[in-house]
Design a protein around this motif. Structure first.
Motif, PDB file in Angstrom:
ATOM      1  N   LEU A 187       0.856  -1.173   0.000  1.00  0.00           N
ATOM      2  CA  LEU A 187       0.000   0.000   0.000  1.00  0.00           C
ATOM      3  C   LEU A 187       0.893   1.224   0.000  1.00  0.00           C
ATOM      4  N   MET A 188       0.624   2.148  -0.923  1.00  0.00           N
ATOM      5  CA  MET A 188       1.282   3.448  -0.884  1.00  0.00           C
ATOM      6  C   MET A 188       0.417   4.364  -0.035  1.00  0.00           C
ATOM      7  N   VAL A 189       1.032   5.034   0.941  1.00  0.00           N
ATOM      8  CA  VAL A 189       0.287   5.966   1.769  1.00  0.00           C
ATOM      9  C   VAL A 189       0.816   7.376   1.568  1.00  0.00           C
ATOM     10  N   GLY A 190      -0.076   8.339   1.765  1.00  0.00           N
ATOM     11  CA  GLY A 190       0.295   9.740   1.764  1.00  0.00           C
ATOM     12  C   GLY A 190       0.073  10.308   3.157  1.00  0.00           C
ATOM     13  N   TRP A 191       1.058  10.990   3.676  1.00  0.00           N
ATOM     14  CA  TRP A 191       1.004  11.593   5.009  1.00  0.00           C
ATOM     15  C   TRP A 191       0.891  13.096   4.838  1.00  0.00           C
ATOM     16  N   ASP A 192      -0.310  13.609   5.001  1.00  0.00           N
ATOM     17  CA  ASP A 192      -0.556  15.045   4.896  1.00  0.00           C
ATOM     18  C   ASP A 192      -0.124  15.690   6.209  1.00  0.00           C
ATOM     19  N   LEU A 193       1.049  16.283   6.224  1.00  0.00           N
ATOM     20  CA  LEU A 193       1.699  16.670   7.469  1.00  0.00           C
ATOM     21  C   LEU A 193       0.988  17.771   8.233  1.00  0.00           C
ATOM     22  N   THR A 194       0.114  18.510   7.568  1.00  0.00           N
ATOM     23  CA  THR A 194      -0.578  19.613   8.233  1.00  0.00           C
ATOM     24  C   THR A 194      -2.059  19.325   8.480  1.00  0.00           C
ATOM     25  N   SER A 195      -2.535  18.120   8.172  1.00  0.00           N
ATOM     26  CA  SER A 195      -3.949  17.808   8.346  1.00  0.00           C
ATOM     27  C   SER A 195      -4.300  17.744   9.832  1.00  0.00           C
ATOM     28  N   PRO A 196      -5.548  18.013  10.191  1.00  0.00           N
ATOM     29  CA  PRO A 196      -5.949  17.940  11.598  1.00  0.00           C
ATOM     30  C   PRO A 196      -5.686  16.578  12.233  1.00  0.00           C
ATOM     31  N   ASP A 197      -5.963  15.489  11.511  1.00  0.00           N
ATOM     32  CA  ASP A 197      -5.736  14.156  12.059  1.00  0.00           C
ATOM     33  C   ASP A 197      -4.265  13.932  12.383  1.00  0.00           C
ATOM     34  N   VAL A 198      -3.399  14.345  11.474  1.00  0.00           N
ATOM     35  CA  VAL A 198      -1.963  14.132  11.675  1.00  0.00           C
ATOM     36  C   VAL A 198      -1.451  15.000  12.818  1.00  0.00           C
ATOM     37  N   ARG A 199      -1.898  16.226  12.900  1.00  0.00           N
ATOM     38  CA  ARG A 199      -1.460  17.115  13.978  1.00  0.00           C
ATOM     39  C   ARG A 199      -1.896  16.570  15.331  1.00  0.00           C
ATOM     40  N   THR A 200      -3.123  16.051  15.395  1.00  0.00           N
ATOM     41  CA  THR A 200      -3.616  15.484  16.649  1.00  0.00           C
ATOM     42  C   THR A 200      -2.865  14.204  17.002  1.00  0.00           C
ATOM     43  N   ALA A 201      -2.644  13.354  15.998  1.00  0.00           N
ATOM     44  CA  ALA A 201      -1.945  12.086  16.239  1.00  0.00           C
ATOM     45  C   ALA A 201      -0.521  12.322  16.730  1.00  0.00           C
ATOM     46  N   ALA A 202       0.105  13.394  16.268  1.00  0.00           N
ATOM     47  CA  ALA A 202       1.485  13.679  16.661  1.00  0.00           C
ATOM     48  C   ALA A 202       1.626  13.908  18.160  1.00  0.00           C
ATOM     49  N   PHE A 203       0.543  14.297  18.810  1.00  0.00           N
ATOM     50  CA  PHE A 203       0.580  14.507  20.251  1.00  0.00           C
ATOM     51  C   PHE A 203      -0.112  13.386  21.015  1.00  0.00           C
ATOM     52  N   GLY A 204      -0.164  12.189  20.402  1.00  0.00           N
ATOM     53  CA  GLY A 204      -0.570  11.012  21.136  1.00  0.00           C
ATOM     54  C   GLY A 204      -2.025  10.627  21.067  1.00  0.00           C
ATOM     55  N   GLU A 205      -2.798  11.222  20.148  1.00  0.00           N
ATOM     56  CA  GLU A 205      -4.193  10.845  19.987  1.00  0.00           C
ATOM     57  C   GLU A 205      -4.384  10.189  18.625  1.00  0.00           C
ATOM     58  N   PRO A 206      -4.264   8.864  18.538  1.00  0.00           N
ATOM     59  CA  PRO A 206      -4.342   8.175  17.250  1.00  0.00           C
ATOM     60  C   PRO A 206      -5.714   8.295  16.605  1.00  0.00           C
ATOM     61  N   VAL A 207      -5.758   8.042  15.315  1.00  0.00           N
ATOM     62  CA  VAL A 207      -7.011   8.036  14.561  1.00  0.00           C
ATOM     63  C   VAL A 207      -7.664   6.678  14.778  1.00  0.00           C
ATOM     64  N   LEU A 208      -8.729   6.646  15.565  1.00  0.00           N
ATOM     65  CA  LEU A 208      -9.371   5.387  15.929  1.00  0.00           C
ATOM     66  C   LEU A 208     -10.654   5.183  15.136  1.00  0.00           C
ATOM     67  N   ILE A 209     -10.961   3.927  14.843  1.00  0.00           N
ATOM     68  CA  ILE A 209     -12.185   3.597  14.135  1.00  0.00           C
ATOM     69  C   ILE A 209     -12.689   2.263  14.665  1.00  0.00           C
ATOM     70  N   ASN A 210     -13.999   2.158  14.890  1.00  0.00           N
ATOM     71  CA  ASN A 210     -14.603   0.945  15.434  1.00  0.00           C
ATOM     72  C   ASN A 210     -15.387   0.244  14.337  1.00  0.00           C
ATOM     73  N   ALA A 211     -14.781  -0.773  13.746  1.00  0.00           N
ATOM     74  CA  ALA A 211     -15.416  -1.463  12.626  1.00  0.00           C
ATOM     75  C   ALA A 211     -16.729  -2.121  13.034  1.00  0.00           C
ATOM     76  N   GLY A 212     -16.818  -2.600  14.271  1.00  0.00           N
ATOM     77  CA  GLY A 212     -18.001  -3.314  14.704  1.00  0.00           C
ATOM     78  C   GLY A 212     -19.248  -2.449  14.815  1.00  0.00           C
ATOM     79  N   ALA A 213     -19.075  -1.134  14.875  1.00  0.00           N
ATOM     80  CA  ALA A 213     -20.214  -0.235  15.041  1.00  0.00           C
ATOM     81  C   ALA A 213     -20.754   0.290  13.716  1.00  0.00           C
ATOM     82  N   LEU A 214     -20.203  -0.175  12.611  1.00  0.00           N
ATOM     83  CA  LEU A 214     -20.538   0.415  11.321  1.00  0.00           C
ATOM     84  C   LEU A 214     -21.636  -0.327  10.561  1.00  0.00           C
ATOM     85  N   GLY A 215     -21.982  -1.553  10.977  1.00  0.00           N
ATOM     86  CA  GLY A 215     -22.978  -2.324  10.243  1.00  0.00           C
ATOM     87  C   GLY A 215     -22.549  -2.649   8.829  1.00  0.00           C
TER      88      GLY A 215
END
Length: 294
Positions: A187-215
């Motif tokens: 998989l090729m990934v792109g890391w948008d260094l200024t995006s809100p998710d990346v800025r938040t993750a940099a300080f220890g809050e990972p991007v979480l997703i709960n597959a079981g709640a999606l139906g």
């Protein structure tokens, strides 16, 4: 009005750069290492030796050499190492991609076994992010094996990167102690260094997703004997599973490991070829795929 807008954007960019450098420094301190750029022959040779000790490449198959790293670092590309009391515990190497230094491609990063579990890899990536932003680069790309669960969570969850392409057998044969002798889909990934998710993750809050709640339907799941089971993909959001430990599976049951490669290529590769996008990765082992156009 135009000058004011320009100044505001400039200040915001400086704020993001300062924030990124601070996050990288904090991560290095938490890991107990010093991270710095490398240019000298002895240090670059140590990087090559570190990578060889991690991947256990076959003779003549190493991905970088001391000479290449020397040339790359001299030309202004990224070569950095993480040290504890003078011992090299991790390293990362990347080079500029498109003209004008608009992007950086991170080619290889690794941490010694003695440094595992301390967050050194995360600290190296945050150092790379801070360095790139100081070079006016806002996107870093790299590839990873989509069957390796811990790497999927690290890249998509802990760092906030996003897959931008499925690449079948990208590197061709790689005879080493990790990849084995099978196809090297990535998989090729792109890391948008200024995006809100990346800025938040940099300080220890990972991007979480709960597959079981999606139906969502399971387009690929793990069957009762640990192999892949291809299912339906009719819902707007679908789930694509990967096995708990593909590296162990390749050693103990190469045939089943190859079956997983073929199934993931068919399902995940097929979905992405049809313009579906990866919305995230559940640490329980699911890629969450959205077929809705973003």
């Amino acid at each position: 009005m135009t000058n004011l807008a320009t100044n505001t954007e400039s200040l915001a960019s400086q704020e993001v750069r300062d924030e990124a450098v601070a996050a990288a420094r904090a991560a290095a301190e938490a890991s107990g290492v010093e991270i710095r750029e490398l240019t000298e022959i002895a240090e670059l040779a140590a990087v090559v030796g570190l990578f060889e000790s991690i991947w256990k490449f076959a003779p003549g198959a190493r991905p970088v050499s001391t000479e290449l790293l020397r040339a790359m670092s001299t030309a202004g590309n990224y070569v950095a190492g993480a040290f504890e009391h003078g011992e090299l515990l991790g390293a990362c190497f990347g080079f500029f991609g498109s003209p004008g230094k608009a992007s950086l491609h991170s080619h290889i990063a690794g941490v010694a076994h003695t440094g595992a579990g301390r967050g050194i890899g995360h600290a190296l990536k945050l150092h790379q992010r801070g360095w790139a932003l100081l070079q006016d680069v806002s996107v870093i790309t790299w590839t990873f094996d989509p069957l390796v669960r811990r790497n999927a969570y690290f890249n998509l969850g802990k760092l906030g990167a996003r897959p931008i392409g499925y690449l079948p057998d990208f590197y061709g044969p790689m005879e080493d102690g990790i990849n084995g002798s099978g196809d090297t889909d990535r998989l090729m990934v792109g890391w948008d260094l200024t995006s809100p998710d990346v800025r938040t993750a940099a300080f220890g809050e990972p991007v979480l997703i709960n597959a079981g709640a999606l139906g969502a339907e399971e387009a690929l799941s793990v069957d009762s004997d640990g192999g892949p089971s291809i299912g339906s993909a009719d819902t707007p959001t679908v789930l694509v599973a990967i096995p708990p430990d593909i590296e162990r599976l390749r050693r103990t049951n190469p045939g089943r490991g190859s079956a997983w490669r073929a199934a993931l290529r068919e399902v995940l590769g097929g979905l992405m070829a049809d313009n579906a996008h990866v919305a995230g990765f559940d640490r329980a082992g699911w890629y969450v795929i959205s077929k809705e156009q973003s």
